[in-house]
Design an enzyme around this catalytic site. Structure first.
Site, PDB file in Angstrom:
ATOM      1  N   GLY A 140      44.773  37.204  21.982  1.00 28.84           N
ATOM      2  CA  GLY A 140      44.254  37.350  23.479  1.00 28.84           C
ATOM      3  C   GLY A 140      45.160  36.876  24.389  1.00 28.84           C
ATOM      4  O   GLY A 140      46.389  36.031  23.959  1.00 28.84           O
TER       5      GLY A 140
ATOM      6  N   THR B  31      37.302  34.716  36.190  1.00 23.05           N
ATOM      7  CA  THR B  31      36.770  34.864  35.098  1.00 23.05           C
ATOM      8  C   THR B  31      35.478  35.690  35.322  1.00 23.05           C
ATOM      9  O   THR B  31      34.654  35.216  36.321  1.00 23.05           O
ATOM     10  CB  THR B  31      36.523  33.550  34.357  1.00 23.05           C
ATOM     11  OG1 THR B  31      37.756  32.895  34.200  1.00 23.05           O
ATOM     12  CG2 THR B  31      35.988  33.939  33.019  1.00 23.05           C
TER      13      THR B  31
ATOM     14  N   LYS C 203      41.212  42.288  26.917  1.00 25.92           N
ATOM     15  CA  LYS C 203      42.491  41.351  26.608  1.00 25.92           C
ATOM     16  C   LYS C 203      42.421  40.498  25.524  1.00 25.92           C
ATOM     17  O   LYS C 203      43.239  39.843  25.264  1.00 25.92           O
ATOM     18  CB  LYS C 203      42.320  40.226  27.798  1.00 25.92           C
ATOM     19  CG  LYS C 203      42.278  40.669  29.225  1.00 25.92           C
ATOM     20  CD  LYS C 203      41.964  39.720  30.226  1.00 25.92           C
ATOM     21  CE  LYS C 203      41.458  40.291  31.434  1.00 25.92           C
ATOM     22  NZ  LYS C 203      41.216  39.335  32.352  1.00 25.92           N
TER      23      LYS C 203
ATOM     24  N   CYS D 109      34.853  29.617  37.161  1.00 19.74           N
ATOM     25  CA  CYS D 109      36.258  30.309  37.672  1.00 19.74           C
ATOM     26  C   CYS D 109      35.873  31.592  38.273  1.00 19.74           C
ATOM     27  O   CYS D 109      35.473  32.402  37.717  1.00 19.74           O
ATOM     28  CB  CYS D 109      36.786  30.284  36.488  1.00 19.74           C
ATOM     29  SG  CYS D 109      38.799  30.946  36.862  1.00 19.74           S
TER      30      CYS D 109
ATOM     31  N   SER E 113      43.136  30.851  33.343  1.00 18.20           N
ATOM     32  CA  SER E 113      42.623  30.149  34.639  1.00 18.20           C
ATOM     33  C   SER E 113      41.196  29.491  34.380  1.00 18.20           C
ATOM     34  O   SER E 113      41.051  28.587  34.811  1.00 18.20           O
ATOM     35  CB  SER E 113      42.408  31.282  35.903  1.00 18.20           C
ATOM     36  OG  SER E 113      41.691  32.285  35.614  1.00 18.20           O
TER      37      SER E 113
ATOM     38  N   THR F  24      42.071  35.313  34.006  1.00 17.90           N
ATOM     39  CA  THR F  24      41.620  35.554  32.700  1.00 17.90           C
ATOM     40  C   THR F  24      41.031  34.517  32.222  1.00 17.90           C
ATOM     41  O   THR F  24      41.576  33.176  32.646  1.00 17.90           O
ATOM     42  CB  THR F  24      42.548  36.222  31.752  1.00 17.90           C
ATOM     43  OG1 THR F  24      41.488  37.133  30.700  1.00 17.90           O
ATOM     44  CG2 THR F  24      43.309  35.425  31.230  1.00 17.90           C
TER      45      THR F  24
END
Length: 179
Positions: A51, A168, A39, A165, A130, A6
């Protein structure tokens, strides 16, 4: 196998705070299980944004515990955060949780971790997960070199993080205070 992956980003600009999170949930290093997870949430009568990043079940446990702390301390974000961090550090079960939370209200923005950290960023920009470092770098650059508002910075920075990422995605949940 752990469910992970995430990016959560919060930006305060003027009297507004925006928090965004991507929707990807990943199993292991290569399987995307969900694209539209939520999230980022509103807590305590909609006055606190939160979050999470990390293991999904661990993060949900932390949300529940944190919301109970907010209720206990009448929405005082600082007090609830410090007490949550104390519990998280002391409790044998909570210490094993693999997650972080980013919280914000109209006055404060804080990163909470299982090591007892309660960190308030100096520049009113914080990110976890991440893709957090990518989103943070992009948001700082946008905040320093543009007139974009907090929501626009979160949208743009999260898009940049999603381009870099693999954990993501571009399915963004975004919340603002004040509404």
């Amino acid at each position: 196998m752990e469910l992970r992956g995430t990016t959560i980003l919060a930006v305060r600009r003027g009297d507004r705070v925006s928090m965004g999170g991507d929707g990807q949930i990943t199993m292991g290093q290569s399987i995307v299980l969900k694209h539209g997870a939520r999230k980022v949430r509103r807590l305590y009568q909609g006055r606190v944004l939160a979050g999470f990043a990390g293991s999904t079940s661990d993060a949900l446990t932390l949300f529940e515990r944190f919301e109970a702390k907010l209720e206990e301390f009448s929405g005082n974000l600082l007090k609830a955060s410090v007490e949550m961090a104390k519990d998280w550090r002391k409790d044998k079960y909570l210490r094993r949780l693999e997650a972080m939370i980013l919280v914000a209200d109209s006055r404060h923005m804080l990163v909470l971790s299982g090591t007892g950290d309660v960190i308030e960023p100096d520049d009113n920009i914080a990110a976890i997960g991440s893709g957090g470092p990518y989103a943070l770098a992009a948001a700082r650059a946008l905040a320093r070199h543009s007139e974009l508002d907090s929501e626009e910075i979160v949208r743009e920075a999260m898009g940049i993080a999603a381009d870099i990422c693999v954990f993501t995605n571009t399915s963004l949940t975004l919340e603002n205070l004040p509404e």
